[in-house]
Design a protein around this motif. Structure first.
Motif, PDB file in Angstrom:
ATOM      1  N   GLN A  11       0.804  -1.216   0.000  1.00  0.00           N
ATOM      2  CA  GLN A  11       0.000   0.000   0.000  1.00  0.00           C
ATOM      3  C   GLN A  11       0.836   1.265   0.000  1.00  0.00           C
ATOM      4  O   GLN A  11       2.020   1.259   0.341  1.00  0.00           O
ATOM      5  CB  GLN A  11      -0.929   0.013   1.220  1.00  0.00           C
ATOM      6  CG  GLN A  11      -0.213   0.130   2.568  1.00  0.00           C
ATOM      7  CD  GLN A  11      -1.173   0.118   3.740  1.00  0.00           C
ATOM      8  OE1 GLN A  11      -1.647  -0.934   4.137  1.00  0.00           O
ATOM      9  NE2 GLN A  11      -1.431   1.294   4.303  1.00  0.00           N
ATOM     10  N   ARG A  12       0.184   2.372  -0.399  1.00  0.00           N
ATOM     11  CA  ARG A  12       0.751   3.702  -0.248  1.00  0.00           C
ATOM     12  C   ARG A  12       0.413   4.212   1.142  1.00  0.00           C
ATOM     13  O   ARG A  12      -0.586   3.821   1.728  1.00  0.00           O
ATOM     14  CB  ARG A  12       0.172   4.664  -1.281  1.00  0.00           C
ATOM     15  CG  ARG A  12       0.636   4.411  -2.700  1.00  0.00           C
ATOM     16  CD  ARG A  12       0.072   5.465  -3.649  1.00  0.00           C
ATOM     17  NE  ARG A  12       0.659   5.366  -4.973  1.00  0.00           N
ATOM     18  CZ  ARG A  12       0.222   4.571  -5.940  1.00  0.00           C
ATOM     19  NH1 ARG A  12      -0.855   3.809  -5.721  1.00  0.00           N
ATOM     20  NH2 ARG A  12       0.825   4.534  -7.116  1.00  0.00           N
ATOM     21  N   CYS A  13       1.232   5.120   1.644  1.00  0.00           N
ATOM     22  CA  CYS A  13       0.961   5.705   2.960  1.00  0.00           C
ATOM     23  C   CYS A  13       0.919   7.224   2.859  1.00  0.00           C
ATOM     24  O   CYS A  13       1.674   7.833   2.097  1.00  0.00           O
ATOM     25  CB  CYS A  13       2.029   5.282   3.968  1.00  0.00           C
ATOM     26  SG  CYS A  13       1.938   3.535   4.431  1.00  0.00           S
ATOM     27  N   VAL A 218       4.662   1.122  -1.589  1.00  0.00           N
ATOM     28  CA  VAL A 218       4.703   1.607  -2.959  1.00  0.00           C
ATOM     29  C   VAL A 218       4.368   3.093  -2.976  1.00  0.00           C
ATOM     30  O   VAL A 218       3.698   3.609  -2.072  1.00  0.00           O
ATOM     31  CB  VAL A 218       3.710   0.794  -3.838  1.00  0.00           C
ATOM     32  CG1 VAL A 218       2.270   1.139  -3.489  1.00  0.00           C
ATOM     33  CG2 VAL A 218       3.970   0.994  -5.321  1.00  0.00           C
ATOM     34  N   GLY A 219       4.852   3.795  -3.992  1.00  0.00           N
ATOM     35  CA  GLY A 219       4.515   5.211  -4.165  1.00  0.00           C
ATOM     36  C   GLY A 219       5.633   6.146  -3.763  1.00  0.00           C
ATOM     37  O   GLY A 219       6.577   5.765  -3.060  1.00  0.00           O
ATOM     38  N   PHE A 220       5.508   7.398  -4.181  1.00  0.00           N
ATOM     39  CA  PHE A 220       6.503   8.414  -3.872  1.00  0.00           C
ATOM     40  C   PHE A 220       6.187   9.069  -2.530  1.00  0.00           C
ATOM     41  O   PHE A 220       5.034   9.390  -2.244  1.00  0.00           O
ATOM     42  CB  PHE A 220       6.530   9.491  -4.960  1.00  0.00           C
ATOM     43  CG  PHE A 220       7.454  10.629  -4.643  1.00  0.00           C
ATOM     44  CD1 PHE A 220       8.827  10.473  -4.747  1.00  0.00           C
ATOM     45  CD2 PHE A 220       6.950  11.847  -4.215  1.00  0.00           C
ATOM     46  CE1 PHE A 220       9.695  11.519  -4.444  1.00  0.00           C
ATOM     47  CE2 PHE A 220       7.801  12.915  -3.911  1.00  0.00           C
ATOM     48  CZ  PHE A 220       9.177  12.744  -4.031  1.00  0.00           C
ATOM     49  N   GLU A 221       7.234   9.266  -1.715  1.00  0.00           N
ATOM     50  CA  GLU A 221       7.099   9.998  -0.455  1.00  0.00           C
ATOM     51  C   GLU A 221       8.170  11.077  -0.418  1.00  0.00           C
ATOM     52  O   GLU A 221       9.374  10.783  -0.502  1.00  0.00           O
ATOM     53  CB  GLU A 221       7.219   9.051   0.741  1.00  0.00           C
ATOM     54  CG  GLU A 221       6.079   8.041   0.810  1.00  0.00           C
ATOM     55  CD  GLU A 221       6.136   7.127   2.030  1.00  0.00           C
ATOM     56  OE1 GLU A 221       6.877   7.457   2.985  1.00  0.00           O
ATOM     57  OE2 GLU A 221       5.456   6.088   2.019  1.00  0.00           O
ATOM     58  N   ALA A 222       7.744  12.315  -0.297  1.00  0.00           N
ATOM     59  CA  ALA A 222       8.668  13.441  -0.301  1.00  0.00           C
ATOM     60  C   ALA A 222       9.480  13.488   0.984  1.00  0.00           C
ATOM     61  O   ALA A 222       9.040  13.020   2.041  1.00  0.00           O
ATOM     62  CB  ALA A 222       7.893  14.746  -0.473  1.00  0.00           C
TER      63      ALA A 222
END
Length: 294
Positions: A11-13, A218-222
Protein backbone atom coordinates in the motif's frame (compact mmCIF):
# COMPACT_ATOMS: atom_id res chain seq x y z
CA UNK A 1 -3.27 -28.98 5.68
CA UNK A 2 -0.36 -29.15 3.21
CA UNK A 3 -1.23 -25.83 1.55
CA UNK A 4 -1.75 -22.37 2.99
CA UNK A 5 -3.00 -19.23 1.28
CA UNK A 6 -1.17 -16.05 2.18
CA UNK A 7 -1.97 -12.40 1.49
CA UNK A 8 0.62 -9.62 1.16
CA UNK A 9 -0.79 -6.09 1.50
CA UNK A 10 1.18 -3.57 -0.58
CA UNK A 11 0.00 0.00 0.00
CA UNK A 12 0.75 3.70 -0.25
CA UNK A 13 0.96 5.70 2.96
CA UNK A 14 -0.12 9.27 3.70
CA UNK A 15 0.18 11.58 6.70
CA UNK A 16 -3.27 10.46 7.85
CA UNK A 17 -2.55 7.65 10.32
CA UNK A 18 -6.14 6.43 10.50
CA UNK A 19 -6.42 6.36 6.73
CA UNK A 20 -3.34 4.15 6.57
CA UNK A 21 -4.64 1.80 9.25
CA UNK A 22 -8.02 1.59 7.52
CA UNK A 23 -6.26 0.74 4.26
CA UNK A 24 -4.29 -2.05 5.98
CA UNK A 25 -7.50 -3.41 7.50
CA UNK A 26 -9.24 -3.33 4.12
CA UNK A 27 -6.34 -5.25 2.60
CA UNK A 28 -6.53 -7.88 5.34
CA UNK A 29 -10.27 -8.28 4.80
CA UNK A 30 -9.75 -8.63 1.06
CA UNK A 31 -7.10 -11.30 1.61
CA UNK A 32 -9.40 -13.16 3.99
CA UNK A 33 -12.17 -13.07 1.40
CA UNK A 34 -9.74 -14.79 -0.99
CA UNK A 35 -9.02 -17.55 1.50
CA UNK A 36 -5.96 -16.27 3.33
CA UNK A 37 -4.99 -17.84 6.64
CA UNK A 38 -1.92 -15.60 7.01
CA UNK A 39 -1.64 -11.91 6.05
CA UNK A 40 1.57 -9.87 6.08
CA UNK A 41 1.67 -6.06 6.22
CA UNK A 42 4.56 -3.88 5.05
CA UNK A 43 7.12 -2.23 7.32
CA UNK A 44 5.82 0.74 9.36
CA UNK A 45 2.51 0.76 7.51
CA UNK A 46 0.88 3.27 9.87
CA UNK A 47 2.35 6.28 8.06
CA UNK A 48 5.03 7.70 5.77
CA UNK A 49 8.56 6.40 6.12
CA UNK A 50 9.69 9.03 8.63
CA UNK A 51 13.37 8.00 8.63
CA UNK A 52 14.13 10.22 5.63
CA UNK A 53 15.02 12.89 8.22
CA UNK A 54 16.21 13.04 11.82
CA UNK A 55 13.43 14.65 13.84
CA UNK A 56 12.88 14.04 17.55
CA UNK A 57 9.17 14.79 17.13
CA UNK A 58 8.84 11.49 15.26
CA UNK A 59 9.42 9.59 18.50
CA UNK A 60 5.84 10.55 19.35
CA UNK A 61 4.77 7.97 16.75
CA UNK A 62 6.11 5.12 18.87
CA UNK A 63 3.83 2.93 20.98
CA UNK A 64 3.94 0.22 23.58
CA UNK A 65 3.38 -3.49 23.02
CA UNK A 66 0.66 -4.40 23.91
CA UNK A 67 -0.80 -1.10 22.76
CA UNK A 68 -3.18 0.54 20.28
CA UNK A 69 -1.94 -1.26 17.15
CA UNK A 70 -1.82 -4.71 18.69
CA UNK A 71 -5.32 -4.14 20.05
CA UNK A 72 -6.72 -3.13 16.65
CA UNK A 73 -5.06 -5.87 14.64
CA UNK A 74 -5.42 -8.46 17.37
CA UNK A 75 -9.18 -7.87 17.39
CA UNK A 76 -9.21 -8.19 13.60
CA UNK A 77 -7.21 -11.42 13.71
CA UNK A 78 -9.71 -12.84 16.21
CA UNK A 79 -12.71 -11.70 14.17
CA UNK A 80 -11.41 -13.17 10.91
CA UNK A 81 -9.66 -16.19 12.40
CA UNK A 82 -6.31 -15.63 10.70
CA UNK A 83 -2.69 -14.86 11.59
CA UNK A 84 -1.47 -11.31 10.96
CA UNK A 85 2.11 -10.01 10.78
CA UNK A 86 2.01 -6.29 11.54
CA UNK A 87 4.76 -3.70 11.94
CA UNK A 88 5.16 -0.78 14.31
CA UNK A 89 7.52 1.68 15.96
CA UNK A 90 7.93 0.20 19.44
CA UNK A 91 8.43 2.40 22.51
CA UNK A 92 10.18 0.14 24.98
CA UNK A 93 11.22 2.82 27.49
CA UNK A 94 12.06 6.54 27.42
CA UNK A 95 14.85 6.92 24.86
CA UNK A 96 14.68 3.24 23.86
CA UNK A 97 12.82 2.39 20.66
CA UNK A 98 12.73 -0.48 18.19
CA UNK A 99 11.50 -1.23 14.68
CA UNK A 100 9.33 -4.22 15.56
CA UNK A 101 7.17 -6.79 13.83
CA UNK A 102 4.38 -8.37 15.88
CA UNK A 103 2.71 -11.65 15.00
CA UNK A 104 -0.92 -11.91 16.06
CA UNK A 105 -2.46 -15.35 16.41
CA UNK A 106 -5.87 -16.23 15.01
CA UNK A 107 -7.37 -15.91 18.49
CA UNK A 108 -6.14 -12.30 18.74
CA UNK A 109 -3.26 -13.00 21.13
CA UNK A 110 0.33 -11.90 20.56
CA UNK A 111 2.21 -14.96 19.32
CA UNK A 112 5.54 -13.17 19.40
CA UNK A 113 7.57 -10.23 18.21
CA UNK A 114 10.77 -9.60 16.30
CA UNK A 115 12.94 -6.50 16.71
CA UNK A 116 14.90 -5.48 13.63
CA UNK A 117 18.51 -6.53 14.06
CA UNK A 118 20.32 -4.77 11.21
CA UNK A 119 19.79 -1.00 11.32
CA UNK A 120 20.82 1.06 8.28
CA UNK A 121 22.15 4.60 8.23
CA UNK A 122 22.20 5.91 4.69
CA UNK A 123 20.92 9.06 2.96
CA UNK A 124 17.11 9.12 3.42
CA UNK A 125 17.32 5.98 5.61
CA UNK A 126 18.47 7.42 8.94
CA UNK A 127 17.23 4.53 11.03
CA UNK A 128 20.08 4.52 13.56
CA UNK A 129 18.72 7.83 14.85
CA UNK A 130 15.43 6.14 15.78
CA UNK A 131 15.92 2.42 16.32
CA UNK A 132 17.96 0.44 18.82
CA UNK A 133 19.22 -2.82 17.28
CA UNK A 134 17.06 -5.78 18.21
CA UNK A 135 17.96 -8.01 21.13
CA UNK A 136 15.58 -10.93 20.63
CA UNK A 137 17.85 -12.75 18.19
CA UNK A 138 16.78 -14.73 15.17
CA UNK A 139 14.00 -16.73 16.76
CA UNK A 140 11.06 -18.04 14.70
CA UNK A 141 7.55 -17.46 16.02
CA UNK A 142 5.28 -20.49 16.42
CA UNK A 143 1.72 -20.00 15.11
CA UNK A 144 -1.26 -22.04 14.01
CA UNK A 145 -0.11 -21.69 10.38
CA UNK A 146 3.49 -22.71 11.01
CA UNK A 147 6.78 -21.47 12.40
CA UNK A 148 7.40 -17.98 10.98
CA UNK A 149 10.88 -16.58 10.48
CA UNK A 150 10.05 -12.88 10.62
CA UNK A 151 12.79 -10.40 9.68
CA UNK A 152 12.58 -6.74 8.62
CA UNK A 153 13.81 -4.86 5.53
CA UNK A 154 17.61 -4.31 5.89
CA UNK A 155 17.80 -7.79 7.45
CA UNK A 156 16.92 -9.20 4.02
CA UNK A 157 20.41 -8.49 2.68
CA UNK A 158 22.11 -10.74 5.24
CA UNK A 159 22.34 -14.49 4.53
CA UNK A 160 23.37 -15.06 8.14
CA UNK A 161 19.98 -13.89 9.41
CA UNK A 162 18.07 -16.12 7.00
CA UNK A 163 20.27 -19.11 7.82
CA UNK A 164 19.89 -18.71 11.58
CA UNK A 165 16.10 -18.49 11.24
CA UNK A 166 16.09 -21.63 9.10
CA UNK A 167 18.38 -23.45 11.54
CA UNK A 168 15.97 -22.59 14.35
CA UNK A 169 13.07 -24.22 12.50
CA UNK A 170 11.47 -21.42 10.49
CA UNK A 171 9.15 -22.84 7.82
CA UNK A 172 9.15 -19.61 5.84
CA UNK A 173 10.98 -16.27 5.83
CA UNK A 174 8.85 -13.11 6.04
CA UNK A 175 10.20 -9.64 5.29
CA UNK A 176 8.02 -6.55 5.93
CA UNK A 177 9.87 -3.88 3.93
CA UNK A 178 10.15 -0.18 3.09
CA UNK A 179 12.65 0.18 0.26
CA UNK A 180 12.84 2.43 -2.74
CA UNK A 181 15.25 4.34 -4.91
CA UNK A 182 16.30 7.96 -5.19
CA UNK A 183 14.20 9.52 -7.98
CA UNK A 184 17.37 11.30 -9.11
CA UNK A 185 19.13 8.01 -9.90
CA UNK A 186 19.39 6.91 -13.52
CA UNK A 187 16.75 4.37 -14.61
CA UNK A 188 19.48 1.77 -15.14
CA UNK A 189 20.67 2.15 -11.55
CA UNK A 190 17.12 2.00 -10.23
CA UNK A 191 16.57 -1.26 -12.10
CA UNK A 192 19.84 -2.73 -10.78
CA UNK A 193 18.88 -1.93 -7.21
CA UNK A 194 15.45 -3.52 -7.50
CA UNK A 195 16.83 -6.62 -9.21
CA UNK A 196 19.50 -7.00 -6.51
CA UNK A 197 16.78 -6.81 -3.86
CA UNK A 198 14.77 -9.57 -5.48
CA UNK A 199 17.81 -11.73 -6.22
CA UNK A 200 19.25 -11.72 -2.70
CA UNK A 201 15.95 -12.80 -1.19
CA UNK A 202 15.39 -15.53 -3.76
CA UNK A 203 18.85 -16.81 -2.84
CA UNK A 204 17.76 -17.12 0.81
CA UNK A 205 14.88 -19.32 -0.31
CA UNK A 206 17.26 -21.52 -2.32
CA UNK A 207 20.01 -21.77 0.30
CA UNK A 208 17.56 -22.72 3.04
CA UNK A 209 14.90 -24.64 1.13
CA UNK A 210 12.02 -22.56 2.47
CA UNK A 211 9.71 -19.98 0.86
CA UNK A 212 10.25 -16.24 1.17
CA UNK A 213 7.48 -13.65 1.50
CA UNK A 214 8.47 -10.01 1.00
CA UNK A 215 5.97 -7.15 1.16
CA UNK A 216 7.08 -3.62 0.27
CA UNK A 217 5.37 -0.24 0.28
CA UNK A 218 4.70 1.61 -2.96
CA UNK A 219 4.51 5.21 -4.16
CA UNK A 220 6.50 8.41 -3.87
CA UNK A 221 7.10 10.00 -0.45
CA UNK A 222 8.67 13.44 -0.30
CA UNK A 223 11.50 14.30 2.08
CA UNK A 224 9.75 16.30 4.87
CA UNK A 225 12.83 18.49 5.28
CA UNK A 226 12.84 19.43 1.61
CA UNK A 227 16.57 18.69 1.43
CA UNK A 228 16.47 15.33 -0.30
CA UNK A 229 14.65 14.31 -3.46
CA UNK A 230 12.36 11.91 -1.59
CA UNK A 231 11.93 8.18 -1.98
CA UNK A 232 10.18 6.27 -4.73
CA UNK A 233 9.15 3.03 -3.09
CA UNK A 234 9.13 0.35 -5.74
CA UNK A 235 6.50 -2.08 -4.51
CA UNK A 236 7.29 -5.38 -6.27
CA UNK A 237 6.13 -7.42 -3.26
CA UNK A 238 6.68 -11.08 -4.05
CA UNK A 239 6.68 -14.68 -2.90
CA UNK A 240 9.43 -17.11 -3.86
CA UNK A 241 9.35 -20.88 -3.50
CA UNK A 242 11.92 -23.23 -2.02
CA UNK A 243 14.08 -23.19 -5.15
CA UNK A 244 13.82 -19.45 -5.61
CA UNK A 245 11.02 -19.70 -8.17
CA UNK A 246 8.74 -16.67 -8.25
CA UNK A 247 5.26 -17.72 -7.17
CA UNK A 248 3.59 -14.30 -7.23
CA UNK A 249 4.78 -10.74 -7.92
CA UNK A 250 2.99 -7.43 -7.34
CA UNK A 251 3.27 -4.36 -9.53
CA UNK A 252 5.80 -1.57 -9.08
CA UNK A 253 3.42 1.38 -8.96
CA UNK A 254 0.06 0.32 -7.56
CA UNK A 255 -1.53 -0.78 -4.32
CA UNK A 256 -2.31 -4.46 -4.34
CA UNK A 257 -3.28 -7.44 -2.23
CA UNK A 258 -1.02 -10.18 -3.56
CA UNK A 259 -2.20 -13.72 -2.96
CA UNK A 260 -0.06 -16.85 -3.02
CA UNK A 261 -0.60 -20.48 -2.13
CA UNK A 262 2.29 -22.23 -0.39
CA UNK A 263 2.83 -25.99 -0.46
CA UNK A 264 4.06 -26.83 3.03
CA UNK A 265 5.34 -30.25 1.92
CA UNK A 266 7.64 -28.75 -0.70
CA UNK A 267 10.39 -27.76 1.77
CA UNK A 268 10.73 -31.38 2.87
CA UNK A 269 10.82 -32.58 -0.74
CA UNK A 270 13.38 -30.00 -1.87
CA UNK A 271 15.67 -30.46 1.11
CA UNK A 272 15.87 -34.18 0.39
CA UNK A 273 17.47 -33.53 -3.01
CA UNK A 274 19.35 -30.32 -2.10
CA UNK A 275 20.59 -31.10 1.47
CA UNK A 276 22.49 -27.88 2.13
CA UNK A 277 22.02 -28.16 5.87
CA UNK A 278 23.53 -31.65 5.84
CA UNK A 279 26.65 -30.59 3.96
CA UNK A 280 27.46 -27.39 5.83
CA UNK A 281 31.09 -27.36 7.06
CA UNK A 282 30.38 -25.93 10.48
CA UNK A 283 33.92 -26.83 11.57
CA UNK A 284 35.31 -24.32 9.05
CA UNK A 285 33.05 -21.32 9.64
CA UNK A 286 34.50 -19.84 12.84
CA UNK A 287 35.67 -16.68 11.03
CA UNK A 288 32.06 -15.72 10.36
CA UNK A 289 31.88 -14.21 13.84
CA UNK A 290 34.65 -11.74 12.93
CA UNK A 291 33.91 -8.35 11.40
CA UNK A 292 36.51 -8.91 8.69
CA UNK A 293 39.35 -11.33 8.12
CA UNK A 294 42.51 -9.19 7.90
Amino acid sequence: MNTIRVGLVQQRCTNDRQENIDKSIAGIREAKAQGARLVVLQELHFGPYFCQTEDTACFDLAELIPGPSTEVFGSLARELGLVIVTSLFERRAPGLYHNTAVVLEADGSIAGRYRKMHIPDDPCYYEKFYFTPGDLGFTPIATSVGCLGVLICWDQWYPEAARLMAMAGAEMLIYPTAIGFDPADAPEEQARQREAWVTIQRSHAIANGIPVLSVNRVGFEADPSGVGSGAQFWGNSFAAGCQGELLAVAGNDQEQVLMVELDRQRSEDVRRIWPYLRDRRIDAYTDLVRRYRD
